[in-house]
Design a protein around this motif. Structure first.
Motif, PDB file in Angstrom:
ATOM      1  N   ARG A 175       0.823  -1.203   0.000  1.00  0.00           N
ATOM      2  CA  ARG A 175       0.000   0.000   0.000  1.00  0.00           C
ATOM      3  C   ARG A 175       0.860   1.258   0.000  1.00  0.00           C
ATOM      4  O   ARG A 175       1.997   1.260   0.455  1.00  0.00           O
ATOM      5  N   SER A 176       0.319   2.316  -0.507  1.00  0.00           N
ATOM      6  CA  SER A 176       0.952   3.616  -0.439  1.00  0.00           C
ATOM      7  C   SER A 176      -0.088   4.584   0.099  1.00  0.00           C
ATOM      8  O   SER A 176      -0.118   4.850   1.280  1.00  0.00           O
ATOM      9  N   ILE A 177      -0.982   5.081  -0.760  1.00  0.00           N
ATOM     10  CA  ILE A 177      -2.151   5.818  -0.304  1.00  0.00           C
ATOM     11  C   ILE A 177      -3.313   5.422  -1.206  1.00  0.00           C
ATOM     12  O   ILE A 177      -3.172   5.431  -2.432  1.00  0.00           O
ATOM     13  N   ILE A 178      -4.397   5.008  -0.616  1.00  0.00           N
ATOM     14  CA  ILE A 178      -5.589   4.466  -1.270  1.00  0.00           C
ATOM     15  C   ILE A 178      -5.307   3.043  -1.774  1.00  0.00           C
ATOM     16  O   ILE A 178      -4.513   2.836  -2.684  1.00  0.00           O
ATOM     17  N   THR A 179      -5.943   2.091  -1.147  1.00  0.00           N
ATOM     18  CA  THR A 179      -5.818   0.696  -1.548  1.00  0.00           C
ATOM     19  C   THR A 179      -7.147   0.189  -2.081  1.00  0.00           C
ATOM     20  O   THR A 179      -8.184   0.378  -1.457  1.00  0.00           O
ATOM     21  N   ASP A 180      -7.108  -0.440  -3.248  1.00  0.00           N
ATOM     22  CA  ASP A 180      -8.296  -1.040  -3.843  1.00  0.00           C
ATOM     23  C   ASP A 180      -7.906  -2.437  -4.302  1.00  0.00           C
ATOM     24  O   ASP A 180      -7.227  -2.603  -5.315  1.00  0.00           O
ATOM     25  N   GLY A 181      -8.316  -3.446  -3.528  1.00  0.00           N
ATOM     26  CA  GLY A 181      -7.898  -4.810  -3.840  1.00  0.00           C
ATOM     27  C   GLY A 181      -6.387  -4.911  -3.806  1.00  0.00           C
ATOM     28  O   GLY A 181      -5.747  -4.599  -2.807  1.00  0.00           O
ATOM     29  N   ASN A 182      -5.794  -5.332  -4.913  1.00  0.00           N
ATOM     30  CA  ASN A 182      -4.336  -5.429  -5.009  1.00  0.00           C
ATOM     31  C   ASN A 182      -3.696  -4.171  -5.589  1.00  0.00           C
ATOM     32  O   ASN A 182      -2.481  -4.136  -5.812  1.00  0.00           O
ATOM     33  N   ASN A 183      -4.489  -3.144  -5.833  1.00  0.00           N
ATOM     34  CA  ASN A 183      -3.968  -1.911  -6.421  1.00  0.00           C
ATOM     35  C   ASN A 183      -3.781  -0.836  -5.349  1.00  0.00           C
ATOM     36  O   ASN A 183      -4.498  -0.820  -4.348  1.00  0.00           O
ATOM     37  N   SER A 184      -2.839   0.062  -5.578  1.00  0.00           N
ATOM     38  CA  SER A 184      -2.679   1.197  -4.688  1.00  0.00           C
ATOM     39  C   SER A 184      -2.169   2.385  -5.490  1.00  0.00           C
ATOM     40  O   SER A 184      -1.653   2.235  -6.598  1.00  0.00           O
ATOM     41  N   MET A 185      -2.319   3.554  -4.925  1.00  0.00           N
ATOM     42  CA  MET A 185      -1.963   4.792  -5.600  1.00  0.00           C
ATOM     43  C   MET A 185      -0.688   5.363  -4.978  1.00  0.00           C
ATOM     44  O   MET A 185      -0.584   5.460  -3.756  1.00  0.00           O
ATOM     45  N   SER A 186       0.267   5.748  -5.799  1.00  0.00           N
ATOM     46  CA  SER A 186       1.479   6.380  -5.282  1.00  0.00           C
ATOM     47  C   SER A 186       1.157   7.797  -4.837  1.00  0.00           C
ATOM     48  O   SER A 186       0.181   8.408  -5.295  1.00  0.00           O
ATOM     49  N   ILE A 187       1.970   8.337  -3.963  1.00  0.00           N
ATOM     50  CA  ILE A 187       1.728   9.694  -3.482  1.00  0.00           C
ATOM     51  C   ILE A 187       1.927  10.696  -4.612  1.00  0.00           C
ATOM     52  O   ILE A 187       1.266  11.744  -4.647  1.00  0.00           O
ATOM     53  N   THR A 188       2.797  10.382  -5.568  1.00  0.00           N
ATOM     54  CA  THR A 188       2.991  11.293  -6.695  1.00  0.00           C
ATOM     55  C   THR A 188       1.750  11.329  -7.584  1.00  0.00           C
ATOM     56  O   THR A 188       1.338  12.393  -8.050  1.00  0.00           O
ATOM     57  N   ASP A 189       1.142  10.164  -7.825  1.00  0.00           N
ATOM     58  CA  ASP A 189      -0.100  10.126  -8.598  1.00  0.00           C
ATOM     59  C   ASP A 189      -1.243  10.787  -7.830  1.00  0.00           C
ATOM     60  O   ASP A 189      -2.099  11.456  -8.421  1.00  0.00           O
ATOM     61  N   PHE A 190      -1.263  10.576  -6.526  1.00  0.00           N
ATOM     62  CA  PHE A 190      -2.287  11.198  -5.685  1.00  0.00           C
ATOM     63  C   PHE A 190      -2.202  12.721  -5.797  1.00  0.00           C
ATOM     64  O   PHE A 190      -3.212  13.410  -6.009  1.00  0.00           O
ATOM     65  N   ALA A 191      -0.989  13.252  -5.686  1.00  0.00           N
ATOM     66  CA  ALA A 191      -0.800  14.702  -5.776  1.00  0.00           C
ATOM     67  C   ALA A 191      -1.180  15.222  -7.159  1.00  0.00           C
ATOM     68  O   ALA A 191      -1.830  16.267  -7.293  1.00  0.00           O
ATOM     69  N   ALA A 192      -0.792  14.473  -8.194  1.00  0.00           N
ATOM     70  CA  ALA A 192      -1.083  14.908  -9.563  1.00  0.00           C
ATOM     71  C   ALA A 192      -2.580  14.947  -9.851  1.00  0.00           C
ATOM     72  O   ALA A 192      -3.038  15.735 -10.685  1.00  0.00           O
ATOM     73  N   ALA A 193      -3.354  14.104  -9.162  1.00  0.00           N
ATOM     74  CA  ALA A 193      -4.797  14.040  -9.409  1.00  0.00           C
ATOM     75  C   ALA A 193      -5.556  15.180  -8.723  1.00  0.00           C
ATOM     76  O   ALA A 193      -6.724  15.416  -9.036  1.00  0.00           O
ATOM     77  N   ILE A 194      -4.903  15.871  -7.795  1.00  0.00           N
ATOM     78  CA  ILE A 194      -5.568  16.946  -7.055  1.00  0.00           C
ATOM     79  C   ILE A 194      -5.333  18.272  -7.766  1.00  0.00           C
ATOM     80  O   ILE A 194      -4.184  18.673  -7.974  1.00  0.00           O
TER      81      ILE A 194
END
Length: 411
Positions: A175-194
Motif C-alpha cells: 500500500r501507499s495511499i488508497i488501496t483497492d484490492g491489489n492496487n494502490s496509488m502512489s503519493i505522486t499520482d495522488f498529488a497529480a490528481a488533485i
C-alpha cells in the motif's frame, strides 16, 4: 489503518442511513451561498470496507448534532458481500431534521486507487456542491510516500520474523495511499490528481502520512495538512467526527482543535492508547526542505545502520526503518548552524503536534516503541539495502529529486 478487533463484522445496509436515500442533485447553487464544501474520499475496497459505513454515519451525525454552515460530498468505494460499486453522496437533511448520505451519482465498479478515479470524483464533488472554499478528508490504507511495490520491506530487512503486516489487509505491504484490492496509488499520482488552488486543507485519515516527502509532494496542492507520522489505529477519527467536524467548517478551519480532540480520544483509551498527529503549514515547506537537504546532500552513507537504528522511529514491523523523527535523525550529521536552520524551519511548518508516550505494544504483530523524541514530522532515511525504493524516492518524488540535484551539484 489497523482493524480494531471489536469492529462490527457486517453493518446491514438496510440499517444504514444510506438505504432508501432519495436522489439529491446537489442543488443548482453557484457557490455564493455555500461557504465551504468538504469532499471525503473513502478508498474502502479492502478490509476497511465496513469502517466506511461507520464513518459515513458519524459524518452525518455531525450535521444532525451541530450547526454547520456548509456542505459535504462523500465518495465511497467499498466491498460488502457482492457489493462492489462506488457512489457519490451528499449529506442532506431529511424532513425529520436528520441528515443522511443521499446518492447523487453511481459509478459502478471502480478502482479508487486509480488517480483518474480520484480526479473525476473531485470534479464531480465540486460540480455538485460549488463553494467559496473547499476542504478534503482522505480515508484508506496508507504508508506515507512509499511506492506501491514494497517487496524490499521483507522480514530479512527488518531483522525479525514478520507474521502479519502492520495493517491487517491482504496486500497491505504493497500500500501507499488508497488501496483497492491489489492496487494502490502512489503519493505522486495522488498529488497529480488533485487540482491546484482547490483545497484549503487536507485531513489524512491514513497511516504514516506525516513525513517530509509526502507533505512536500502535496505542498503546492493545499495550504494545510493534518496527518499522522505513525499509524492511525482503527477506528481512527470515527468517534470524534460527530462532535468535531464542525471545527472544519469554521470560517477559519480549526484543524488544531480537531487534532486535539483526536489525541484526547486516544489518550483516554486503555487497550490501544496510541496516536500521533501534526498540523503542517504547507506554505512554509520550501524553507524546511532546503534546510534538511543541505546536510543530507553533504553526508555519505546516510542509509547505514548506524544512522538509522538508534534514533526515534514511527514505523513498526516492515516500516520500522522507513519513518524516523526528522530532528532526531538529522542532528547526527548536521552542524550546529545547520540544526538551528532546520529547527527554525520546522517550527514554522509544524503548527501543532502531539503524541502518546508509547506506540503499538498491544497491536497485531507487536514491535511497539517508546516515543521520546517527536518533532512532528518523519523522514525516510534511504536504508542502504532498499535500493529499488531509494531509486523511486530519488527519481519520482519532489523531495527526492531536489535531494539528488543537491548531491550532484556538490560533486
Amino acid at each position: 489503518m489497523i482493524m480494531n478487533r471489536l469492529v462490527f463484522i457486517l453493518l446491514a445496509i438496510t440499517t444504514l442511513s444510506l438505504s432508501g436515500c432519495k436522489k439529491d442533485n446537489g442543488g443548482g447553487s453557484d457557490g455564493t451561498d455555500n461557504p465551504r464544501t468538504i469532499f471525503v474520499y473513502m478508498g474502502g475496497d479492502n478490509n476497511l470496507s465496513t469502517e466506511t459505513y461507520e464513518k459515513i454515519d458519524a459524518l452525518c451525525s455531525a450535521f444532525s448534532s451541530s450547526e454547520i454552515n456548509g456542505k459535504m460530498i462523500i465518495y465511497q468505494d467499498a466491498r460488502l458481500g457482492g457489493f462492489r460499486e462506488a457512489y457519490l453522496y451528499q449529506v442532506a437533511r431529511t424532513s425529520s431534521g436528520q441528515y443522511v448520505a443521499s446518492e447523487i451519482k453511481r459509478y459502478g465498479e471502480s478502482d479508487s486507487a486509480d488517480p483518474t478515479t480520484l480526479s473525476t470524483a473531485i470534479a464531480d464533488a465540486v460540480a455538485a456542491a460549488p463553494a467559496k472554499s473547499y476542504g478534503m478528508i482522505v480515508f484508506s490504507h496508507g504508508s506515507g510516500w512509499l511506492p506501491a511495490d514494497q517487496s524490499e520491506l521483507s522480514s530479512t530487512n527488518v531483522g525479525q520474523s514478520m507474521t502479519a503486516p502492520s495493517a491487517t489487509s491482504a496486500g497491505a505491504d504493497k500500500r501507499s495511499i488508497i488501496t483497492d484490492g491489489n492496487n494502490s496509488m502512489s503519493i505522486t499520482d495522488f498529488a497529480a490528481a488533485i487540482p491546484a488552488n482547490t483545497f484549503d486543507f487536507i485531513v489524512m485519515e491514513a497511516c504514516l502520512m506525516g513525513d517530509i516527502t509526502t507533505i512536500y509532494e502535496l505542498s503546492d496542492k493545499t495550504n494545510k495538512i493534518l496527518a499522522s507520522p505513525a499509524e492511525i489505529v482503527s477506528p481512527g477519527f470515527t468517534n470524534i467526527y460527530p462532535q468535531c467536524v464542525a471545527y472544519l467548517y469554521q470560517e477559519t478551519p480549526d484543524l488544531e482543535a480537531f487534532g486535539r480532540a483526536y489525541m484526547n480520544y486516544w489518550l483516554s483509551q486503555t487497550n490501544y492508547p496510541y496516536a500521533t498527529i501534526a498540523l503542517y503549514d504547507c506554505t512554509k515547506m520550501q524553507a524546511l526542505v532546503d534546510a534538511v537537504i543541505d546536510p543530507i546532500s553533504s553526508t555519505p552513507n546516510l542509509g547505514s545502520d548506524g544512522y538509522i537504528d538508534y534514533v526515534q522511529r514511527f514505523g513498526r514491523l516492515q516500516y520500522r526503518r522507513c519513518f524516523l523523527d526528522l530532528i532526531d535523525y538529522t542532528h547526527q550529521f548536521s552542524t550546529t548552524e545547520q540544526m538551528d536552520r532546520i529547527s527554525t524551519a520546522i517550527k514554522d511548518v509544524v503548527l501543532y503536534k502531539a503524541a502518546t508516550k508509547t506506540f503499538g505494544q498491544n497491536l497485531s504483530g507487536g514491535d511497539g516503541f517508546d516515543i521520546i523524541s517527536y518533532c512532528g514530522m518523519a523522514i525516510y532515511p534511504e536504508p542502504w539495502n532498499y535500493s529499488y525504493i531509494n531509486q523511486v524516492h530519488r527519481t519520482t518524488t519532489k523531495f527526492g529529486k531536489a535531494l539528488q540535484k543537491a548531491v550532484i551539484d556538490k560533486l
